[in-house]
Design an enzyme around this catalytic site. Structure first.
Site, PDB file in Angstrom:
ATOM      1  N   ARG A  39     -50.705 103.355 -19.103  1.00 17.59           N
ATOM      2  CA  ARG A  39     -51.118 103.705 -18.044  1.00 17.59           C
ATOM      3  C   ARG A  39     -52.142 102.324 -17.862  1.00 17.59           C
ATOM      4  NH1 ARG A  39     -55.528 106.434 -19.274  1.00 17.59           N
ATOM      5  NH2 ARG A  39     -54.602 108.241 -19.953  1.00 17.59           N
ATOM      6  N   TYR A  81     -57.719 101.904  10.115  1.00 20.61           N
ATOM      7  CA  TYR A  81     -56.814 102.551   9.817  1.00 20.61           C
ATOM      8  C   TYR A  81     -56.773 104.229  10.231  1.00 20.61           C
ATOM      9  CZ  TYR A  81     -52.744 104.321   6.848  1.00 20.61           C
ATOM     10  OH  TYR A  81     -51.915 105.201   6.539  1.00 20.61           O
ATOM     11  N   ASP A  86     -59.679  95.523   4.410  1.00 22.90           N
ATOM     12  CA  ASP A  86     -58.623  95.954   4.683  1.00 22.90           C
ATOM     13  C   ASP A  86     -57.366  95.364   5.571  1.00 22.90           C
ATOM     14  OD1 ASP A  86     -55.567  96.937   4.834  1.00 22.90           O
ATOM     15  OD2 ASP A  86     -56.981  98.797   5.584  1.00 22.90           O
ATOM     16  N   LYS A 145     -46.595  97.631   3.026  1.00 24.91           N
ATOM     17  CA  LYS A 145     -46.257  97.494   3.949  1.00 24.91           C
ATOM     18  C   LYS A 145     -45.536  95.975   4.103  1.00 24.91           C
ATOM     19  CE  LYS A 145     -48.173 100.554   5.771  1.00 24.91           C
ATOM     20  NZ  LYS A 145     -49.381 100.827   6.616  1.00 24.91           N
TER      21      LYS A 145
HETATM   22  C1  LIG Z   1     -50.559 101.774   6.031  1.00 28.71           C
HETATM   23  C2  LIG Z   1     -51.791 101.643   5.947  1.00 28.71           C
HETATM   24  C3  LIG Z   1     -52.146 101.851   4.356  1.00 28.71           C
HETATM   25  C4  LIG Z   1     -51.815 102.699   3.819  1.00 28.71           C
HETATM   26  O1  LIG Z   1     -50.856 102.369   3.230  1.00 28.71           O
HETATM   27  P1  LIG Z   1     -49.973 103.811   2.738  1.00 28.71           P
HETATM   28  O2  LIG Z   1     -49.398 102.557   1.625  1.00 28.71           O
HETATM   29  O3  LIG Z   1     -49.108 103.853   3.465  1.00 28.71           O
HETATM   30  O4  LIG Z   1     -51.029 104.885   1.390  1.00 28.71           O
HETATM   31  C5  LIG Z   1     -53.610 101.078   4.956  1.00 28.71           C
HETATM   32  N1  LIG Z   1     -54.226 100.413   5.500  1.00 28.71           N
HETATM   33  C6  LIG Z   1     -53.304  99.694   6.631  1.00 28.71           C
HETATM   34  C7  LIG Z   1     -54.409  98.975   7.724  1.00 28.71           C
HETATM   35  C8  LIG Z   1     -52.174 100.081   6.865  1.00 28.71           C
HETATM   36  O5  LIG Z   1     -51.694  99.515   7.747  1.00 28.71           O
END
Ligand SMILES: *Cc1c(COP(=O)(O)O)cnc(C)c1O
Length: 388
Positions: free
Chosen positions: A55, A108, A179, A204
């Site tokens: 972990r 988001y 973010d 992403k």
């Molecule tokens: C997709 C996204 C997230 C969340 O990511 P996941 O891996 O789908 O949980 C967070 N912030 C932004 C800006 C995003 O586009």
């Protein structure tokens, strides 16, 4: 060395002869040769990177940690099983009952859920603000303990002057969480602009192939230590296969983002000339409200763009248009190699700007690596459905 070069060479086996890529090390149990070795490992594992229990990471996840730290320009980072898990880790580490948090309105959408479902019942109050320094100053409270930003904002790519916001926040010793998924570290590094935490959905562009979920939270010093402690408390960890795939994604991140951006800019130009379009939201467009800040702070753009139709176009028409597209797959997420399209509901995604009630439907594109000619003819063919 340039970041692009470092991303190729980081987190790779040093011993020779060796395979080019790190091994996928699967582990829960780590076996010790003696009680002494076990005690010694446990005594050192909070301050050193050691294999001690699955972990707490394996050599495969350690290699990915190195690559993501490079992307974020951070001392330390924590891997999480999704981008949303990265967001909640940052929130629960920095906030406690009785605190107040300020959040940029263009975040988001699921961030609102974290506040409604997690923080509010837990006794944290929240104010949304418009991302400006004046808006920030006007919304600060005695107990403000966190400022949460996303740059550029989701769906409409609202820019904010992060350095200026961080100046105000740092003077009051309020941590700023950013973010950084849009830039994925390659185009922008929030920690260099004064942010305390930069987080990403590695799901992403870092992964880039639509086949894993991944989050990362990067920071320096004491905050990094506290994030790690909280991640351990919450039992957060990722699989070595996912770490391996994400690391593979990192190797081609720069050229994928550059290629997607080039096509997205050209498609944005074409879309902006169409009569039914009110605005093409994309920071690289000279008409974008935050274009100058984007130019100053970011080294480039990515494959995202959002078309806002004129309000004479109905939702049914815009959905018929989406259905008529052949190459753009219909689906959430972005940053993969294939082009995607989804309708975007800005009414639900914003609480300060009620102009969205009367504006036209929005469609978000994540432009992938297909040929620009093919994507453009797909758009042109589907355009015919708008008039039906
Ligand atoms: C997709 C996204 C997230 C969340 O990511 P996941 O891996 O789908 O949980 C967070 N912030 C932004 C800006 C995003 O586009």
């Amino acid at each position: 060395m340039e970041l692009t070069t470092q991303l190729i060479h980081s987190g790779r086996p040093e011993a020779t002869p060796a395979a080019v890529n790190p091994a996928i090390v699967r582990a829960s149990t780590v076996r010790y040769s003696s009680i002494h070795e076990m005690h010694e490992t446990k005594a050192r594992r909070d301050t050193e990177r050691l294999l001690s229990y699955g972990r707490r990471g394996t050599p495969t996840t350690f290699a990915l940690e190195d690559a993501i730290s490079l992307l974020e320009g951070s001392d330390q980072m924590q891997l999480l099983p999704s981008g949303v898990a990265a967001i909640t880790l940052a929130l629960v580490t920095l906030l406690k009952p009785g605190d107040h948090a300020l959040i940029v309105d263009s975040v988001y959408l699921p961030v609102r859920r974290s506040f409604n479902q997690l923080l509010k019942p837990w006794g944290v109050t929240v104010t949304f603000f418009d991302g400006t320094v004046e808006g920030l100053k006007a919304s600060l409270q005695e107990n403000t303990a966190l400022i949460y930003a996303e740059v550029p904002g989701s769906l409409t790519y609202d820019m904010l002057d992060l350095s200026a916001l961080c100046d105000v926040a740092n003077e009051r010793q309020i941590p700023v969480v950013v973010d950084n998924t849009w830039a994925s570290g390659y185009l922008f590094q929030p920690l260099k602009h004064g942010a305390s935490i930069s987080l990403m959905a590695g799901t992403k562009y870092v992964c880039g192939h639509s086949d894993i979920m991944l989050g990362s939270v990067s920071a320096n010093g004491e905050i990094a230590h506290n994030l790690r402690e909280m991640a351990i408390t919450l039992g957060q960890c990722i699989s070595p296969e996912d770490a391996y795939l994400a690391l593979r994604g990192v190797r081609t991140l720069a050229c994928r983002m550059d290629a997607c951006a080039k096509t997205a800019i050209a498609l944005g130009d074409w879309l902006a000339t169409q009569e039914e379009v009110a605005v093409v939201h994309q920071p690289s467009r000279i008409t974008h409200p935050g274009h100058d800040i984007w130019k100053r702070d970011f080294s480039g753009t990515n494959g995202l763009l959002t078309v806002e139709f004129k309000n004479t176009v109905t939702t049914a028409q815009s959905e018929a248009f989406i259905d008529a597209l052949q190459l753009f797959g219909i689906g959430a997420s972005w940053g993969g190699y294939e082009s995607l399209v989804v309708p975007s509901n800005l009414v639900a995604a914003r609480s300060l700007d009620d102009s969205w009630q009367s504006r036209g439907p929005c469609v978000r594109f994540s432009v992938g690596l297909e040929s620009i000619e093919d994507l453009q003819s797909d758009l042109a063919n589907a355009w015919a459905y708008l008039s039906r």
